[in-house]
Scaffold this active site. Structure first.
Site, PDB file in Angstrom:
ATOM      1  N   HIS A   1      -3.487  -5.143  -9.926  1.00 35.92           N
ATOM      2  CA  HIS A   1      -4.538  -4.219  -9.501  1.00 35.92           C
ATOM      3  C   HIS A   1      -5.899  -4.855  -9.792  1.00 35.92           C
ATOM      4  O   HIS A   1      -6.080  -5.446 -10.853  1.00 35.92           O
ATOM      5  CB  HIS A   1      -4.386  -2.889 -10.259  1.00 35.92           C
ATOM      6  CG  HIS A   1      -5.351  -1.853  -9.795  1.00 35.92           C
ATOM      7  ND1 HIS A   1      -5.155  -1.113  -8.647  1.00 35.92           N
ATOM      8  CD2 HIS A   1      -6.537  -1.457 -10.300  1.00 35.92           C
ATOM      9  CE1 HIS A   1      -6.173  -0.301  -8.477  1.00 35.92           C
ATOM     10  NE2 HIS A   1      -7.036  -0.484  -9.463  1.00 35.92           N
TER      11      HIS A   1
ATOM     12  N   LEU B   1       0.786  -1.239   0.000  1.00 32.32           N
ATOM     13  CA  LEU B   1       0.000   0.000   0.000  1.00 32.32           C
ATOM     14  C   LEU B   1       0.816   1.288   0.000  1.00 32.32           C
ATOM     15  O   LEU B   1       0.265   2.369  -0.167  1.00 32.32           O
ATOM     16  CB  LEU B   1      -0.965   0.001   1.195  1.00 32.32           C
ATOM     17  CG  LEU B   1      -2.066  -1.064   1.089  1.00 32.32           C
ATOM     18  CD1 LEU B   1      -2.897  -1.103   2.363  1.00 32.32           C
ATOM     19  CD2 LEU B   1      -2.953  -0.817  -0.123  1.00 32.32           C
TER      20      LEU B   1
END
Ligand code: GRF
Length: 195
Positions: free
Chosen positions: A109, A90
Site C-alpha cells: 500500500h 483493486l
C-alpha cells in the site's frame, strides 16, 4: 522453490519488480501465475513477455463472492500457490479465499499504514490526502491481508520525505520507487519464515 501468484489490476510495475528480483537472484521463488480482474492492462503484457500464465476472473461474472472464491481457489491450487502477492489489485479479496490461504496473502500500500488506508484510499487519492494533511513524510507498507481493507499486520515499511512543492504525482513516483525495492525484499524475508 516457493510458488508466488501475483494479483494485479493495472500497470503492474510492482509485478515487474518481483519478476526482476527473481531474475537477479535476489528473490528465491517462481511466479506460477498472474490473476487479474480485467483484460487489456500492462500487467498482462508483462506476464506474456515473461511466459507467466494469466487468469482473468471478474467477480461481477459470478453469482456470489463464494462462487468467485471457489473458482479462484481451483486455479490457485492448480498453480501450487505458496504465497499470494497483491500488487495493485483493486477488487476485494473474498473471505473464503483469505480463509483458504491464512497468512499467505501479502499486499503493498502506498502510505505509512495505518495512516491513509482503508476504503477509498487507493491510487492518487492516497497521495492527495497526504498532501492535504501537510504530512512531512509518507512511504509504503507491506502487510498481511485480513478481512478489513489495509488493516492486517504490517511486515515492513519504507519512508520518503514529502517536499513542499510536491504534486500528488511527484509523491506517488517517489513512493513507487521505494515500493519496487521493498516488496521483493519483504517477500524474500517472509518466504524464509514459512514452513
Ligand atoms: C501501487 O502504488 C501499490 O502500492 C498499490 O497499487 C499501486 C500499483 O502499482 N496497491 P503498479 O500496478 O504495481 O504499478
Amino acid at each position: 522453490m516457493r510458488n508466488l501468484v501475483v494479483f494485479a489490476s493495472g500497470s503492474g510495475s510492482n509485478f515487474q519488480s518481483i519478476i526482476d528480483a527473481i531474475k537477479n537472484g535476489e528473490l528465491n521463488a517462481q511466479i506460477t501465475g498472474l490473476v487479474s480482474d480485467r483484460d487489456n492492462i500492462q500487467a498482462i503484457e508483462r506476464a506474456q513477455q515473461n511466459r507467466i500464465p494469466v487468469y482473468i476472473s471478474n467477480p461481477a461474472s459470478f453469482n456470489s463472492q463464494d462462487m468467485y472464491a471457489i473458482n479462484l481457489i481451483k486455479k490457485l491450487t492448480e498453480w501450487k500457490t505458496d504465497l499470494i502477492v497483491l500488487a495493485g489489485y483493486l477488487k476485494k479479496i473474498p473471505s473464503s479465499l483469505i480463509e483458504a490461504y491464512p497468512k499467505r496473502i501479502l499486499n503493498i500500500h502506498p502510505s505509512l499504514l495505518p495512516k491513509y488506508g482503508g476504503k477509498g484510499f487507493y491510487g492518487i487519492r492516497v497521495h492527495q490526502a497526504v498532501l492535504d494533511a501537510k504530512e512531512k513524510e509518507s512511504g509504503c507498507t507491506v502487510h498481511l491481508v485480513t478481512e478489513e481493507f489495509d488493516e492486517g499486520p504490517v511486515l515492513d515499511q519504507i519512508k520518503v520525505p514529502v517536499k513542499p512543492k510536491d504534486s500528488p504525482k511527484d509523491l506517488a513516483n517517489r513512493v513507487l520507487k521505494q515500493e519496487h525495492k521493498l516488496y521483493p525484499e519483504v517477500i524474500q524475508n517472509y518466504l524464509s519464515t514459512l514452513n
